[in-house]
Write an enzyme that holds these catalytic residues in place. Structure first.
Site, PDB file in Angstrom:
ATOM      1  CG  ASN A  99     -14.224   1.262  -2.378  1.00 32.99           C
ATOM      2  OD1 ASN A  99     -14.324   2.457  -2.595  1.00 32.99           O
ATOM      3  ND2 ASN A  99     -15.227   0.538  -1.897  1.00 32.99           N
ATOM      4  CE1 TYR A 140     -12.686   8.727   5.386  1.00 34.97           C
ATOM      5  CE2 TYR A 140     -13.006  11.006   4.721  1.00 34.97           C
ATOM      6  CZ  TYR A 140     -13.157   9.664   4.477  1.00 34.97           C
ATOM      7  OH  TYR A 140     -13.762   9.241   3.317  1.00 34.97           O
ATOM      8  CE  LYS A 147     -10.605   7.721   2.695  1.00 33.09           C
ATOM      9  NZ  LYS A 147     -10.507   6.414   1.997  1.00 33.09           N
ATOM     10  CB  THR A 168     -22.268   4.565   1.108  1.00 30.17           C
ATOM     11  OG1 THR A 168     -21.489   5.525   1.850  1.00 30.17           O
ATOM     12  CG2 THR A 168     -21.912   4.678  -0.373  1.00 30.17           C
TER      13      THR A 168
END
Length: 254
Positions: A90, A157, A161, A192
């Site tokens: 994760n 990123y 991903k 988050t």
């Protein structure tokens, strides 16, 4: 009936956010947990919460960009619980935000190391241990970024991903017949630390038809499904847990 009764699982990125929420949820569902993160102090605090719920838990502090960290997590599961049944891989990082041609090679490499190469390190450590038992399930946290859309400044990123969705398909091709399932979990905006300021969170909420971002617990519930026998015929897939983000970017008139 507990969905993860006595399942021996690794959770990386467990000290905060989605990983923290997942650790608590999985413990409530009966899992035995190896928790991993870089911050040993915060990780220990999460482990105390898990223990208060009656869960069996051990901690491994380390950097997931290093193969040795994943090897240590698997060794801890084998020592403490006698084997490994799955993992929620994760951890992620965005890295410096800039147009793709302006991202320094070292920064690009670091983002790939944490988001994608680390997943391969996890596979190399976790799959043999699972094959030694009765198989199990792996879940990798991907993102809507790089899979449904790109966002300015997030090229490294997005590249990493997007790579995870290919990785789980390859795992399905290689290991489904051996009893190992592997899936990608694609959250949208989630409340988050990675989401940034309240202003950023409000902007992200506008990308979602639900007009809000997710609570970490909501994403953890999707991971629970993929790790449990409820998803026994699901492998090589990408599960969108993004409030409809991937489906539309049109601002509703109401």
């Amino acid at each position: 009936m507990s969905l993860l009764a006595k399942r021996r699982l690794i959770v990386t990125g467990a000290s905060s956010g989605i990983g923290h929420a997942a650790a608590l949820l999985f413990a409530r569902e009966g899992a035995h947990l190896i928790l991993c993160a870089r911050n040993a102090e915060r990780l220990a605090a999460v482990a105390e919460e898990v223990s208060s719920l009656g869960g069996e838990v051990h901690c491994v502090s380390g950097d997931v960009a290093l193969a040795a960290t994943h090897e240590a997590c698997v060794a801890a599961a084998q020592d403490a619980f006698g084997g490994l049944d799955g993992a929620f891989n994760n951890v992620g990082m965005v890295g410096p935000m800039a147009p793709l041609a302006d991202i320094a090679p070292a920064d690009f490499a670091e983002v790939l190391a944490v988001n994608l190469v680390a997943a391969h390190h996890a596979v190399r450590a976790q799959v043999p241990a699972m094959l030694a038992g009765e198989g199990g399930a792996l879940v990798f946290t991907s993102s809507f970024v790089g899979n449904s859309v790109a966002l300015p400044g997030m090229g490294a990123y997005a590249s990493a991903k997007a790579g995870l969705t290919g990785l789980v398909k390859s795992l399905a091709a290689d290991y489904a017949h051996m009893g190992i399932r592997a899936n990608a979990l694609l959250p949208g905006g989630t409340d988050t630390a990675m989401a940034g300021s309240e202003e950023n969170k409000a902007w992200a909420a506008g990308l979602h038809p639900m007009r809000r971002i997710a609570r970490p617990e909501e994403v953890a519930q999707a991971a629970l499904f993929l790790l449990s026998d409820m998803a026994s015929f699901v492998t090589g897939s990408s599960l969108w847990a993004d409030g409809g983000n991937h489906a539309t970017k049109v601002q509703a008139p109401w």
